[in-house]
Design an enzyme around this catalytic site. Structure first.
Site, PDB file in Angstrom:
ATOM      1  N   GLY A  72      -4.216   5.713  -1.719  1.00  0.00           N
ATOM      2  CA  GLY A  72      -5.459   6.330  -2.171  1.00  0.00           C
ATOM      3  C   GLY A  72      -6.113   5.555  -3.312  1.00  0.00           C
ATOM      4  N   THR A  73      -5.309   5.082  -4.224  1.00  0.00           N
ATOM      5  CA  THR A  73      -5.851   4.376  -5.389  1.00  0.00           C
ATOM      6  C   THR A  73      -6.605   3.125  -4.966  1.00  0.00           C
ATOM      7  OG1 THR A  73      -4.040   5.223  -6.753  1.00  0.00           O
ATOM      8  CG2 THR A  73      -5.213   3.284  -7.573  1.00  0.00           C
ATOM      9  N   GLN A 180      -6.283  14.713  -1.074  1.00  0.00           N
ATOM     10  CA  GLN A 180      -5.644  16.037  -1.031  1.00  0.00           C
ATOM     11  C   GLN A 180      -6.057  16.843   0.197  1.00  0.00           C
ATOM     12  OE1 GLN A 180      -3.281  17.407  -3.008  1.00  0.00           O
ATOM     13  NE2 GLN A 180      -3.177  15.634  -4.362  1.00  0.00           N
ATOM     14  N   SER A 200      -4.310   8.991   1.848  1.00  0.00           N
ATOM     15  CA  SER A 200      -3.016   8.428   1.478  1.00  0.00           C
ATOM     16  C   SER A 200      -1.913   9.020   2.343  1.00  0.00           C
ATOM     17  CB  SER A 200      -2.760   8.733  -0.002  1.00  0.00           C
ATOM     18  OG  SER A 200      -1.488   8.261  -0.378  1.00  0.00           O
ATOM     19  N   GLY A 201      -0.864   8.227   2.583  1.00  0.00           N
ATOM     20  CA  GLY A 201       0.218   8.678   3.444  1.00  0.00           C
ATOM     21  C   GLY A 201       1.165   9.675   2.793  1.00  0.00           C
ATOM     22  N   HIS A 202       1.466   9.455   1.499  1.00  0.00           N
ATOM     23  CA  HIS A 202       2.575  10.221   0.907  1.00  0.00           C
ATOM     24  C   HIS A 202       2.193  11.640   0.502  1.00  0.00           C
ATOM     25  CE1 HIS A 202       1.824   9.836  -3.581  1.00  0.00           C
ATOM     26  NE2 HIS A 202       0.970   8.957  -3.114  1.00  0.00           N
ATOM     27  N   THR A 238      -0.600  -9.034   4.582  1.00  0.00           N
ATOM     28  CA  THR A 238       0.186  -8.700   5.768  1.00  0.00           C
ATOM     29  C   THR A 238       0.310  -7.194   5.895  1.00  0.00           C
ATOM     30  OG1 THR A 238       1.421 -10.750   5.538  1.00  0.00           O
ATOM     31  CG2 THR A 238       2.439  -9.020   6.879  1.00  0.00           C
ATOM     32  N   CYS A 326      -0.175  11.647 -12.845  1.00  0.00           N
ATOM     33  CA  CYS A 326      -0.523  10.406 -13.533  1.00  0.00           C
ATOM     34  C   CYS A 326      -0.837  10.682 -14.989  1.00  0.00           C
ATOM     35  CB  CYS A 326      -1.715   9.761 -12.866  1.00  0.00           C
ATOM     36  SG  CYS A 326      -1.659   9.954 -11.098  1.00  0.00           S
TER      37      CYS A 326
HETATM   38  C1  LIG Z   1      -2.525  11.133  -5.139  1.00  0.00           C
HETATM   39  C2  LIG Z   1      -3.993  10.985  -5.231  1.00  0.00           C
HETATM   40  C3  LIG Z   1      -4.604   9.721  -5.290  1.00  0.00           C
HETATM   41  C4  LIG Z   1      -3.792   8.451  -5.351  1.00  0.00           C
HETATM   42  O1  LIG Z   1      -3.223   8.133  -4.115  1.00  0.00           O
HETATM   43  P1  LIG Z   1      -2.029   7.058  -4.067  1.00  0.00           P
HETATM   44  O2  LIG Z   1      -1.771   6.872  -2.616  1.00  0.00           O
HETATM   45  O3  LIG Z   1      -0.875   7.687  -4.789  1.00  0.00           O
HETATM   46  O4  LIG Z   1      -2.530   5.825  -4.726  1.00  0.00           O
HETATM   47  C5  LIG Z   1      -5.976   9.649  -5.352  1.00  0.00           C
HETATM   48  N1  LIG Z   1      -6.726  10.765  -5.331  1.00  0.00           N
HETATM   49  C6  LIG Z   1      -6.194  12.003  -5.271  1.00  0.00           C
HETATM   50  C7  LIG Z   1      -7.083  13.187  -5.237  1.00  0.00           C
HETATM   51  C8  LIG Z   1      -4.816  12.153  -5.223  1.00  0.00           C
HETATM   52  O5  LIG Z   1      -4.286  13.380  -5.180  1.00  0.00           O
END
Ligand SMILES: *Cc1c(COP(=O)(O)O)cnc(C)c1O
Length: 393
Positions: A72-73, A180, A200-202, A238, A326
């Protein structure tokens, strides 16, 4: 005591067994580079394209408009910084909100130092932006509107479709940080008028270190990462094949289970909210009462200090959070809680519980009991609380 109850799914989630199963062969047997022409490479290429189709389907996108990133970042950084480069003829004004994730917020602050102008929209007490204020903020040199789909701390879901309509009608790029929301609530990039979207995946039971940027056809932002010609020349590096296969599988499962999970998780959420507000006096829900993520509970407990509360409930086996992962470790109160108008001391006494479909009713009951006990204990030691009871404060 039960095993640890994990209520920090907004920070990260457990990788699902079926996601791990899908990933494993790409760590052991099929370790090829998708850019290679041999069979190893071809297999991996096919697997990445399958994942691209899996994530695209969840948001009603063309798979060709999905670009895998490290999360996501990176997606947020790419969207904002590259929009500034792409639109420098038009201007350098960006509109965002006061409650964005740090990945957007700090990128905007960086861009301001580079000479951009950024309008940070206020939100109301529930965390919603005002569409009138958004329209008023638009200028001839506005190049991008970036508003998060759903907030990671208080769970409020913004009127994304209407925001997208405004952006489109004024010819302004619309980016949304949907980290989210993706896989948790329905998203349709066409109906929602989204040009760029980060995910984001996690946060959806996939692996860490993988995500994607959706970029609508015709929105040609320059690359953020330079190097090889991966991802159709838009994102060098990659491909993280196991990670990409993982986010694809996680997205497929999330889509399949979404209706059930929304029902189940929001049921647990409401149970936890009702239990806490009922059992703990001087507590208050933060975020919108109904326009909120299925798994988000954020409560302020007056006359307690959030960090102490967090540590003591942790000792009793409940893993929650004081806000953004964070930001924890810093003593500044959450910028989101301040933006919805909480005074510093109340913002400091707030806890976020973020649920997943793996949680149970028993866990909600246990959490209410533990929080009640700990809050009582902390208040019994608080001079402020005593003054309040004696009518001094
Ligand atoms: C967790 C989060 C991110 C960051 O995503 P990462 O994959 O951990 O870099 C960005 N925006 C929101 C709203 C998030 O909750």
């Amino acid at each position: 005591m039960p095993k640890t109850i994990y209520l920090d799914n907004a920070a990260t989630t457990a990788v699902r067994p079926e996601v791990l199963d899908a990933m494993m062969p790409f760590l052991t047997e099929w370790y090829g580079n998708p850019s290679s022409v041999h069979e190893f490479g071809a297999l991996c290429n096919v697997a990445c394209d399958k994942a691209r189709a899996q994530v695209a389907k969840v948001i009603g996108a063309d798979p060709k408009d999905v670009y895998f990133t490290s999360g996501g970042t990176e997606s947020d950084n790419w969207a904002l910084k590259s929009a500034v480069l792409a639109k420098k003829e038009k201007g350098k004004h960006i509109i965002t909100t006061k409650i964005e994730h740090h990945a957007v917020m700090e990128t905007c602050e960086f861009l301001e130092r580079q000479g951009c102008e950024v309008t940070y929209l206020d939100v109301d007490a529930d965390g919603l932006i005002d569409l009138g204020a958004l329209k008023d903020a638009i200028r001839p040199d506005t190049i991008m509107i970036s508003v998060m789909y759903a907030n990671n701390e208080i769970g409020t879901v913004q009127p994304i479709r209407e925001i997208g309509e405004i952006a489109r009608s004024r010819g302004i790029l619309f980016h949304t940080d949907a980290v989210q929301a993706f896989g948790h609530i329905p998203i349709d990039v066409d109906k929602d008028n989204i040009d760029l979207m980060s995910a984001s995946g996690h946060k959806i039971h996939g692996p860490k270190g993988v995500g994607f940027l959706y970029m609508r056809k015709g929105v040609k932002l320059p690359p953020f990462m330079h190097g090889g010609h991966h991802e159709r020349g838009r994102r060098a590096g990659t491909l993280n094949v196991p990670g990409i296969v993982g986010i694809g599988k996680a997205a497929e499962v999330a889509e399949r289970e979404m209706p059930d999970n929304i029902k189940r998780v929001s049921g647990l959420r409401d149970m936890l909210i009702e239990g806490l507000l009922r059992e703990v006096p001087y507590s208050k829900l933060n975020g919108h009462p109904t326009k909120r993520l299925p798994g988000n509970v954020n409560i302020s407990f007056r006359y307690v200090e959030g960090e102490s509360l967090l540590m003591l409930v942790d000792e009793k086996g409940v893993s929650a959070s004081t806000g953004s992962a964070c930001a924890s470790g810093s003593l500044d109160p959450s910028h989101v809680l301040l933006a919805i108008g909480l005074p510093h001391e109340i913002a400091h006494g707030s806890l976020r519980f973020s649920l997943s479909e793996e949680n149970t009713k028993e866990e909600m009951e246990y959490t209410v009991k533990v929080v009640k006990e700990v809050v009582e204990r902390l208040r019994s030691m608080s001079p402020l609380y005593e003054d309040m009871l004696n009518g001094v404060a």
